[in-house]
Write a protein that holds these residues in place. Sequence first.
Motif, PDB file in Angstrom:
ATOM      1  N   ALA A  69       4.419 -13.915 -10.301  1.00 25.13           N
ATOM      2  CA  ALA A  69       3.338 -14.187 -11.032  1.00 25.13           C
ATOM      3  C   ALA A  69       2.261 -15.050 -10.489  1.00 25.13           C
ATOM      4  O   ALA A  69       1.089 -15.115 -10.560  1.00 25.13           O
ATOM      5  N   HIS A  70       2.885 -16.113  -9.448  1.00 20.93           N
ATOM      6  CA  HIS A  70       2.095 -17.002  -9.017  1.00 20.93           C
ATOM      7  C   HIS A  70       1.175 -16.230  -7.959  1.00 20.93           C
ATOM      8  O   HIS A  70      -0.087 -16.462  -7.790  1.00 20.93           O
ATOM      9  N   ALA A  71       1.679 -15.177  -7.147  1.00 27.16           N
ATOM     10  CA  ALA A  71       1.040 -14.631  -6.212  1.00 27.16           C
ATOM     11  C   ALA A  71      -0.105 -13.771  -7.165  1.00 27.16           C
ATOM     12  O   ALA A  71      -1.063 -13.320  -6.614  1.00 27.16           O
ATOM     13  N   GLN A  72       0.108 -13.437  -8.290  1.00 25.87           N
ATOM     14  CA  GLN A  72      -0.982 -12.497  -8.941  1.00 25.87           C
ATOM     15  C   GLN A  72      -2.127 -13.476  -9.478  1.00 25.87           C
ATOM     16  O   GLN A  72      -3.049 -12.747  -9.989  1.00 25.87           O
ATOM     17  N   THR A  73      -1.949 -14.690  -9.564  1.00 23.31           N
ATOM     18  CA  THR A  73      -2.724 -15.513 -10.153  1.00 23.31           C
ATOM     19  C   THR A  73      -3.558 -16.569  -9.274  1.00 23.31           C
ATOM     20  O   THR A  73      -4.377 -17.459  -9.719  1.00 23.31           O
ATOM     21  N   ASP A  74      -3.227 -16.383  -8.009  1.00 22.01           N
ATOM     22  CA  ASP A  74      -4.119 -17.256  -7.063  1.00 22.01           C
ATOM     23  C   ASP A  74      -5.232 -16.875  -6.615  1.00 22.01           C
ATOM     24  O   ASP A  74      -5.586 -15.674  -7.317  1.00 22.01           O
ATOM     25  N   THR A  75      -5.996 -17.477  -5.757  1.00 16.67           N
ATOM     26  CA  THR A  75      -7.210 -16.966  -5.419  1.00 16.67           C
ATOM     27  C   THR A  75      -7.279 -16.000  -3.980  1.00 16.67           C
ATOM     28  O   THR A  75      -8.522 -15.614  -3.677  1.00 16.67           O
ATOM     29  N   GLN A  76      -6.183 -15.847  -3.589  1.00 15.16           N
ATOM     30  CA  GLN A  76      -6.107 -14.847  -2.546  1.00 15.16           C
ATOM     31  C   GLN A  76      -6.194 -13.423  -2.840  1.00 15.16           C
ATOM     32  O   GLN A  76      -6.460 -12.545  -1.938  1.00 15.16           O
ATOM     33  N   GLY A  77      -5.901 -13.047  -3.856  1.00 16.08           N
ATOM     34  CA  GLY A  77      -5.905 -11.460  -4.327  1.00 16.08           C
ATOM     35  C   GLY A  77      -5.654 -11.401  -5.697  1.00 16.08           C
ATOM     36  O   GLY A  77      -5.240 -12.132  -6.437  1.00 16.08           O
ATOM     37  N   LEU A 101       0.603  -1.178   0.015  1.00 13.67           N
ATOM     38  CA  LEU A 101      -0.055   0.175  -0.079  1.00 13.67           C
ATOM     39  C   LEU A 101       0.822   1.075  -0.005  1.00 13.67           C
ATOM     40  O   LEU A 101       0.434   2.147  -0.725  1.00 13.67           O
ATOM     41  N   MET A 102       1.762   1.317   0.802  1.00 15.83           N
ATOM     42  CA  MET A 102       2.790   2.580   0.884  1.00 15.83           C
ATOM     43  C   MET A 102       3.328   2.669  -0.337  1.00 15.83           C
ATOM     44  O   MET A 102       3.752   3.858  -0.803  1.00 15.83           O
ATOM     45  N   LEU A 103       3.863   1.705  -1.185  1.00 16.94           N
ATOM     46  CA  LEU A 103       4.388   1.704  -2.579  1.00 16.94           C
ATOM     47  C   LEU A 103       3.456   2.420  -3.482  1.00 16.94           C
ATOM     48  O   LEU A 103       4.029   3.519  -4.158  1.00 16.94           O
ATOM     49  N   VAL A 104       2.130   2.242  -3.543  1.00 19.42           N
ATOM     50  CA  VAL A 104       1.214   2.771  -4.368  1.00 19.42           C
ATOM     51  C   VAL A 104       1.098   4.174  -3.736  1.00 19.42           C
ATOM     52  O   VAL A 104       0.841   5.040  -4.758  1.00 19.42           O
ATOM     53  N   THR A 105       0.957   4.474  -2.538  1.00 20.86           N
ATOM     54  CA  THR A 105       0.822   5.888  -2.177  1.00 20.86           C
ATOM     55  C   THR A 105       1.861   6.654  -2.365  1.00 20.86           C
ATOM     56  O   THR A 105       1.801   7.957  -2.700  1.00 20.86           O
ATOM     57  N   ALA A 106       3.164   6.148  -2.527  1.00 22.09           N
ATOM     58  CA  ALA A 106       4.427   6.896  -2.533  1.00 22.09           C
ATOM     59  C   ALA A 106       4.575   7.067  -4.006  1.00 22.09           C
ATOM     60  O   ALA A 106       5.573   7.882  -4.628  1.00 22.09           O
ATOM     61  N   PHE A 107       3.741   6.488  -4.920  1.00 18.30           N
ATOM     62  CA  PHE A 107       3.901   6.470  -6.381  1.00 18.30           C
ATOM     63  C   PHE A 107       5.096   6.219  -6.975  1.00 18.30           C
ATOM     64  O   PHE A 107       5.683   6.464  -7.852  1.00 18.30           O
ATOM     65  N   SER A 108       6.118   5.106  -5.946  1.00 21.20           N
ATOM     66  CA  SER A 108       7.342   4.836  -6.769  1.00 21.20           C
ATOM     67  C   SER A 108       7.548   3.712  -7.351  1.00 21.20           C
ATOM     68  O   SER A 108       8.294   3.705  -8.054  1.00 21.20           O
ATOM     69  N   SER A 109       7.023   2.907  -7.059  1.00 20.26           N
ATOM     70  CA  SER A 109       7.009   1.520  -8.220  1.00 20.26           C
ATOM     71  C   SER A 109       5.747   0.864  -7.994  1.00 20.26           C
ATOM     72  O   SER A 109       5.037   0.792  -7.138  1.00 20.26           O
ATOM     73  N   PRO A 110       5.734  -0.344  -9.171  1.00 22.56           N
ATOM     74  CA  PRO A 110       4.538  -1.122  -8.832  1.00 22.56           C
ATOM     75  C   PRO A 110       4.600  -2.323  -7.763  1.00 22.56           C
ATOM     76  O   PRO A 110       5.577  -2.474  -7.294  1.00 22.56           O
ATOM     77  N   PHE A 111       3.591  -3.104  -7.508  1.00 21.73           N
ATOM     78  CA  PHE A 111       3.735  -4.079  -6.880  1.00 21.73           C
ATOM     79  C   PHE A 111       4.763  -5.070  -7.294  1.00 21.73           C
ATOM     80  O   PHE A 111       4.366  -5.573  -8.482  1.00 21.73           O
ATOM     81  N   ALA A 112       5.655  -5.552  -6.383  1.00 20.66           N
ATOM     82  CA  ALA A 112       6.684  -6.523  -7.022  1.00 20.66           C
ATOM     83  C   ALA A 112       6.348  -8.022  -6.400  1.00 20.66           C
ATOM     84  O   ALA A 112       6.818  -8.325  -5.386  1.00 20.66           O
ATOM     85  N   LEU A 113       5.272  -8.530  -6.909  1.00 22.77           N
ATOM     86  CA  LEU A 113       4.854  -9.845  -6.387  1.00 22.77           C
ATOM     87  C   LEU A 113       5.096 -10.780  -7.666  1.00 22.77           C
ATOM     88  O   LEU A 113       5.141 -10.402  -8.801  1.00 22.77           O
ATOM     89  N   ARG A 134       7.435  -3.568 -18.523  1.00 23.80           N
ATOM     90  CA  ARG A 134       8.515  -4.589 -18.100  1.00 23.80           C
ATOM     91  C   ARG A 134       7.658  -5.389 -16.841  1.00 23.80           C
ATOM     92  O   ARG A 134       8.053  -6.561 -16.853  1.00 23.80           O
ATOM     93  N   GLU A 135       7.245  -4.703 -15.992  1.00 24.86           N
ATOM     94  CA  GLU A 135       6.551  -5.538 -14.902  1.00 24.86           C
ATOM     95  C   GLU A 135       5.302  -6.423 -15.272  1.00 24.86           C
ATOM     96  O   GLU A 135       5.092  -7.339 -14.862  1.00 24.86           O
ATOM     97  N   THR A 136       4.862  -5.910 -16.421  1.00 18.33           N
ATOM     98  CA  THR A 136       3.800  -6.772 -17.133  1.00 18.33           C
ATOM     99  C   THR A 136       4.334  -7.913 -17.643  1.00 18.33           C
ATOM    100  O   THR A 136       3.947  -9.048 -17.308  1.00 18.33           O
ATOM    101  N   LEU A 137       5.487  -7.935 -18.114  1.00 19.38           N
ATOM    102  CA  LEU A 137       5.971  -9.071 -18.599  1.00 19.38           C
ATOM    103  C   LEU A 137       6.684 -10.048 -17.780  1.00 19.38           C
ATOM    104  O   LEU A 137       6.884 -11.210 -17.895  1.00 19.38           O
ATOM    105  N   LYS A 138       6.969  -9.461 -16.599  1.00 27.77           N
ATOM    106  CA  LYS A 138       7.418 -10.094 -15.471  1.00 27.77           C
ATOM    107  C   LYS A 138       6.364 -11.082 -14.827  1.00 27.77           C
ATOM    108  O   LYS A 138       6.527 -11.864 -13.879  1.00 27.77           O
ATOM    109  N   GLY A 139       5.059 -10.733 -15.193  1.00 24.29           N
ATOM    110  CA  GLY A 139       4.062 -11.349 -14.639  1.00 24.29           C
ATOM    111  C   GLY A 139       3.768 -10.797 -13.185  1.00 24.29           C
ATOM    112  O   GLY A 139       2.951 -11.433 -12.470  1.00 24.29           O
ATOM    113  N   ASN A 140       4.045  -9.594 -12.961  1.00 24.78           N
ATOM    114  CA  ASN A 140       3.564  -8.765 -11.675  1.00 24.78           C
ATOM    115  C   ASN A 140       2.225  -8.262 -11.660  1.00 24.78           C
ATOM    116  O   ASN A 140       1.957  -7.598 -10.398  1.00 24.78           O
TER     117      ASN A 140
END
Length: 285
Positions: free
Chosen positions: A26-34, A12-24, A80-86
């Motif tokens: 690909a697995h974390a982006q595609t499960d059912t937790q979020g 949340l702080m990353l988005v609020t600070a506008f400094s970088s995208p979520f660095a998660l 780049r973050e898209t292609l990394k699967g983030n």
Amino acid sequence: MFDRFRKAFFHLMLVTAFSSPFALSAHAQTDTQGLVIGVVPNLSARVVIAQYQPVRDYFQRTLKQSVEIATSTDFPSFSRETLKGNYSMVITPANLGRIAQVDGGWSVLACLEPGIPAVLVGMADNPNSNPNQLSGKVLATSNPSSLVVQAGIKWLKERKLEVGRDYKLSTVPNDDSLFAVLRSGEAPFAMMSRGEFLAKPELMRQSTRIVSEMEIVSGFWILTNPKMPVAQRQRIRELLLAFPDSEEGKVFFASPGRSSLRAITDAEMKELDVYLEATRKALAP
């Protein structure tokens, strides 16, 4: 439990600070937790997150899981973050979407309507609309990797004006700087979308004019991560198609420049291939 809270707070702080995208991962982006929906940073992070809040609210309500809107500092970083699967999903310009599809295996769900008019803008006190004024001079842009600019460059090439040979691109930090470059006389024209032009304060617009509408390019594409399970992707597709009729969708599409969603044909996808080489070059570090 504490570690999960700490990670969520950090994101949340990353988005609020506008400094970088979520660095998660690909697995974390595609499960059912979020679900993390990446949105291209065509505006400031604060504005992006606010504009796409109805999308977040809708998917969080219907999927009954946490949903976050994420963005990045610029188009190259976002690509780049898209292609990394983030991200789980992305909402991105069509040329970046095609690169994600071709280079990363992302699945296209739909695109936003209407299309985006690419316009050539000059000073109001310059009545000459001939693009040949660019010869030996510079064309001001704020984002050379945008489809608006790539389509504009192609439009100029069709009129015997080739970048690097007949004129140079002058890349400025943001859209406001485009108007400053025009006022300085450094560039006779600037490229932007009609929406970007109309979003400027009235006094700023009064001193300039739209010289030509060069082309109407595809609206933003919506794609899903290639590692997303098929059943989850199908569920998101169904929900996306129902989004315009939802209460959140009505709020989202009430904003100027948005009217609906539509499917993208294979022919439309392939038509964008003419921009891939130039877009990749513009996105390169």
